[in-house]
Motif scaffolding. Structure first.
Motif, PDB file in Angstrom:
ATOM      1  N   VAL A 303      11.395  26.811  15.671  1.00 53.30           N
ATOM      2  CA  VAL A 303      11.038  25.449  16.056  1.00 53.30           C
ATOM      3  C   VAL A 303      10.158  24.897  14.946  1.00 53.30           C
ATOM      4  O   VAL A 303       8.974  25.217  14.851  1.00 53.30           O
ATOM      5  CB  VAL A 303      10.298  25.412  17.406  1.00 53.30           C
ATOM      6  N   THR A 304      10.751  24.099  14.100  1.00 53.00           N
ATOM      7  CA  THR A 304      10.035  23.541  12.940  1.00 53.00           C
ATOM      8  C   THR A 304       9.761  22.071  13.213  1.00 53.00           C
ATOM      9  O   THR A 304      10.443  21.188  12.703  1.00 53.00           O
ATOM     10  CB  THR A 304      10.879  23.726  11.657  1.00 53.00           C
ATOM     11  N   TYR A 305       8.753  21.831  14.018  1.00 51.80           N
ATOM     12  CA  TYR A 305       8.495  20.488  14.531  1.00 51.80           C
ATOM     13  C   TYR A 305       7.830  19.592  13.481  1.00 51.80           C
ATOM     14  O   TYR A 305       8.129  18.410  13.396  1.00 51.80           O
ATOM     15  CB  TYR A 305       7.616  20.602  15.775  1.00 51.80           C
ATOM     16  N   SER A 306       6.942  20.176  12.697  1.00 53.20           N
ATOM     17  CA  SER A 306       6.235  19.367  11.698  1.00 53.20           C
ATOM     18  C   SER A 306       6.968  19.413  10.364  1.00 53.20           C
ATOM     19  O   SER A 306       7.777  20.300  10.091  1.00 53.20           O
ATOM     20  CB  SER A 306       4.814  19.904  11.503  1.00 53.20           C
ATOM     21  N   ASN A 307       6.651  18.449   9.513  1.00 50.80           N
ATOM     22  CA  ASN A 307       7.220  18.444   8.164  1.00 50.80           C
ATOM     23  C   ASN A 307       6.784  19.683   7.392  1.00 50.80           C
ATOM     24  O   ASN A 307       7.567  20.274   6.632  1.00 50.80           O
ATOM     25  CB  ASN A 307       6.788  17.192   7.405  1.00 50.80           C
ATOM     26  N   GLU A 308       5.529  20.089   7.606  1.00 50.38           N
ATOM     27  CA  GLU A 308       5.025  21.272   6.909  1.00 50.38           C
ATOM     28  C   GLU A 308       5.837  22.510   7.280  1.00 50.38           C
ATOM     29  O   GLU A 308       6.150  23.347   6.418  1.00 50.38           O
ATOM     30  CB  GLU A 308       3.546  21.491   7.256  1.00 50.38           C
ATOM     31  N   ALA A 309       6.190  22.637   8.558  1.00 53.47           N
ATOM     32  CA  ALA A 309       6.992  23.784   8.999  1.00 53.47           C
ATOM     33  C   ALA A 309       8.389  23.739   8.406  1.00 53.47           C
ATOM     34  O   ALA A 309       8.956  24.775   8.031  1.00 53.47           O
ATOM     35  CB  ALA A 309       7.072  23.813  10.526  1.00 53.47           C
ATOM     36  N   ILE A 311       9.194  22.511   5.558  1.00 54.89           N
ATOM     37  CA  ILE A 311       9.083  22.892   4.139  1.00 54.89           C
ATOM     38  C   ILE A 311       8.837  24.390   4.011  1.00 54.89           C
ATOM     39  O   ILE A 311       9.538  25.097   3.265  1.00 54.89           O
ATOM     40  CB  ILE A 311       7.934  22.101   3.469  1.00 54.89           C
ATOM     41  N   LYS A 312       7.846  24.890   4.751  1.00 50.42           N
ATOM     42  CA  LYS A 312       7.424  26.279   4.609  1.00 50.42           C
ATOM     43  C   LYS A 312       8.453  27.265   5.131  1.00 50.42           C
ATOM     44  O   LYS A 312       8.753  28.273   4.481  1.00 50.42           O
ATOM     45  CB  LYS A 312       6.086  26.477   5.338  1.00 50.42           C
ATOM     46  N   ARG A 313       9.004  26.997   6.307  1.00 48.29           N
ATOM     47  CA  ARG A 313       9.904  27.971   6.947  1.00 48.29           C
ATOM     48  C   ARG A 313      11.340  27.833   6.483  1.00 48.29           C
ATOM     49  O   ARG A 313      12.053  28.827   6.315  1.00 48.29           O
ATOM     50  CB  ARG A 313       9.832  27.799   8.484  1.00 48.29           C
ATOM     51  N   MET A 335      17.839  21.688   6.649  1.00 45.83           N
ATOM     52  CA  MET A 335      17.377  22.560   7.733  1.00 45.83           C
ATOM     53  C   MET A 335      18.442  23.593   8.110  1.00 45.83           C
ATOM     54  O   MET A 335      18.145  24.785   8.264  1.00 45.83           O
ATOM     55  CB  MET A 335      17.024  21.722   8.971  1.00 45.83           C
ATOM     56  N   ALA A 336      19.690  23.137   8.262  1.00 49.46           N
ATOM     57  CA  ALA A 336      20.778  24.042   8.651  1.00 49.46           C
ATOM     58  C   ALA A 336      21.022  25.092   7.576  1.00 49.46           C
ATOM     59  O   ALA A 336      21.180  26.294   7.878  1.00 49.46           O
ATOM     60  CB  ALA A 336      22.055  23.252   8.922  1.00 49.46           C
ATOM     61  N   LEU A 337      21.049  24.652   6.333  1.00 51.29           N
ATOM     62  CA  LEU A 337      21.267  25.589   5.235  1.00 51.29           C
ATOM     63  C   LEU A 337      20.094  26.539   5.090  1.00 51.29           C
ATOM     64  O   LEU A 337      20.273  27.745   4.868  1.00 51.29           O
ATOM     65  CB  LEU A 337      21.480  24.817   3.930  1.00 51.29           C
ATOM     66  N   GLY A 338      18.859  26.009   5.268  1.00 47.49           N
ATOM     67  CA  GLY A 338      17.663  26.825   5.100  1.00 47.49           C
ATOM     68  C   GLY A 338      17.550  27.923   6.136  1.00 47.49           C
ATOM     69  O   GLY A 338      17.219  29.072   5.803  1.00 47.49           O
ATOM     70  N   ILE A 339      17.843  27.626   7.400  1.00 46.14           N
ATOM     71  CA  ILE A 339      17.713  28.661   8.427  1.00 46.14           C
ATOM     72  C   ILE A 339      18.797  29.722   8.254  1.00 46.14           C
ATOM     73  O   ILE A 339      18.541  30.921   8.465  1.00 46.14           O
ATOM     74  CB  ILE A 339      17.742  28.059   9.863  1.00 46.14           C
ATOM     75  N   ALA A 340      20.004  29.313   7.859  1.00 44.39           N
ATOM     76  CA  ALA A 340      21.072  30.292   7.643  1.00 44.39           C
ATOM     77  C   ALA A 340      20.736  31.211   6.468  1.00 44.39           C
ATOM     78  O   ALA A 340      20.964  32.426   6.530  1.00 44.39           O
ATOM     79  CB  ALA A 340      22.399  29.570   7.395  1.00 44.39           C
ATOM     80  N   LYS A 341      20.146  30.625   5.436  1.00 47.77           N
ATOM     81  CA  LYS A 341      19.843  31.405   4.231  1.00 47.77           C
ATOM     82  C   LYS A 341      18.690  32.374   4.480  1.00 47.77           C
ATOM     83  O   LYS A 341      18.774  33.558   4.151  1.00 47.77           O
ATOM     84  CB  LYS A 341      19.496  30.451   3.083  1.00 47.77           C
TER      85      LYS A 341
END
Length: 409
Positions: A303-309, A311-313, A335-341
């Motif tokens: 759950v990456t609710y904030s912009n900081e999350a 970027i970081k996660r 977001m989709a590519l980042g979580i899969a990677k």
């Protein structure tokens, strides 16, 4: 054969208890070819219960009651049945023995009110209740039948199944069989247009579309002498409906869910999955986890609710957020590519949007949602414009992204 269902209890009228008994009984009766045209709820009042019996028998051959069989003075179902049929209440010794043993086994003293539960209108067929203290009863007179059942569902359901349904089977030589199709991706109105001629010309089987909380359901029901014959009647109509609605039909069965269909596909294809959520706040992951066994393929939900999350996660670029904002096609894509990677999964899903009730603008109104889908590195994004309150927007977002995934895999 027609039946009427009467629930007795002021607590139901006040909304303290939901009347799930009527739903269960209607379904069971329909499946066995017994029509139900009326249901009612009556408070704990002698005159109104008696009046309900009189009115009910103007419309039906059988009245089935639930509730009002307890030990207190306002538990008066049997008393009113006795009054209606002009029969005295007499003690059933077998019921009394059972109630006494029930109390003894539970270390409680049998008091006068509980003894009341062993009294029945003279000539009744007494129905045992191994799940409680209140037996049920069947009372017959001149083609009128009152069936008295306890209120708690855990007592009522087994009593109906084990004793009442075998009794009722002698009154019908037909069954009703339904095939339920679950649909997502088109609204109820548009679906009805696609099969309008089938609905207009229906006889046997009948076709009933209705909207549920999350999707649209289509029930095809046939009446026949047995289940196999009914299914044969349904078959050509179902085939025609499937040809017209295509892959908008995602499954069949009353209890089938979209997450179940998706989970089974993921597991059968051994496709691992992870989720990155903003506006849905974990609802997407939670919905997938409803299916037991999803742990074989579901690896991680963030759950990456904030912009900081983000970027970081997920590795969403700060430049992307500054230029396009959190609610954008570009952010959903990253977001989709980042979580899969980062989770090392075949599939990554993302949600970002404005669920409201505040925060919307002319350019980005409440209900604007972007969903992202990454499959083996190939990423696509869909834009949704949803209506409703905050909860409904979040639910519809989850349903839309699961349906999209279903179609893609």
């Amino acid at each position: 054969m027609k039946a009427e269902i009467i629930a007795i209890g002021t607590e139901i009228l006040l909304g303290d208890i939901v009347n799930t008994n009527a739903q269960y009984l209607s379904k069971q009766l329909a499946d066995n070819g017994i029509d139900v045209y009326h249901q009612s709820v009556i408070g704990d009042n002698e005159e109104r219960v008696l009046e309900a019996f009189k009115e009910g028998f103007k419309r039906a051959d059988i009245i089935i009651t639930t509730g009002g069989l307890g030990p207190t003075k306002d538990d008066l179902t049997k008393e009113m049945a006795s009054k209606y049929f002009n029969r005295e209440l007499i003690l059933d010794e077998e019921s009394l023995k059972y109630i006494e043993s029930y109390f003894k086994k539970n270390g409680r003293e049998l008091k006068g009110g509980n003894k009341k539960q062993a009294y029945f209108p003279k000539g009744s067929i007494v129905l045992p209740n191994p799940n409680g203290t209140a037996p049920g009863a069947i009372i017959e007179e001149e083609n009128k039948i009152i069936i008295i059942l306890p209120g708690p569902p855990r007592e009522m359901k087994p009593m109906f199944k084990n004793y009442v349904m075998p009794y009722l089977n002698k009154f019908t030589n037909e069954v009703l069989v339904s095939k339920v199709l679950r649909i997502f991706g088109i609204g109820e109105g548009y679906m009805a247009e696609k099969i309008e001629d089938l609905i207009d010309n229906q006889s046997n089987p009948t076709i009933a579309p209705y909207a549920k909380d999350k999707d649209v359901t289509l029930r095809i029901t046939a009446k026949a002498k047995d289940k196999n014959t009914a299914l044969k009647i349904i078959e050509p109509v179902e085939k025609e409906i499937r040809e017209r609605l295509g892959d908008n039909i995602y499954g069949e069965g009353e209890d089938t869910t979209l997450e179940e269909v998706v989970a089974k596909k993921l597991i059968s294809k051994n496709l691992t999955i992870s989720t990155a959520e903003s506006c849905t706040g974990g609802m997407l992951a939670s919905t997938l986890i409803n299916y037991p066994g999803i742990s074989k393929v579901f690896l991680e939900g963030a759950v990456t609710y904030s912009n900081e999350a983000k970027i970081k996660r997920l590795g969403v670029k700060k430049e992307t957020l500054d230029k396009y904002g959190a609610v954008s096609e570009e952010t959903a894509r990253e977001m989709a590519l980042g979580i899969a990677k980062t989770s090392e999964t075949n599939i990554g899903l993302s949600t970002t949007g404005l669920a409201g009730p505040d925060g919307g603008t002319k350019e980005k109104p409440v209900g604007l949602v972007y969903i992202g889908l990454s499959i083996n590195g190939e990423v696509r994004v869909k834009k949704l414009n949803l209506q409703g309150d905050r909860q409904k927007i979040r639910i519809r977002t989850v349903m839309n992204i699961l349906d999209w995934l279903r179609r893609e895999i």
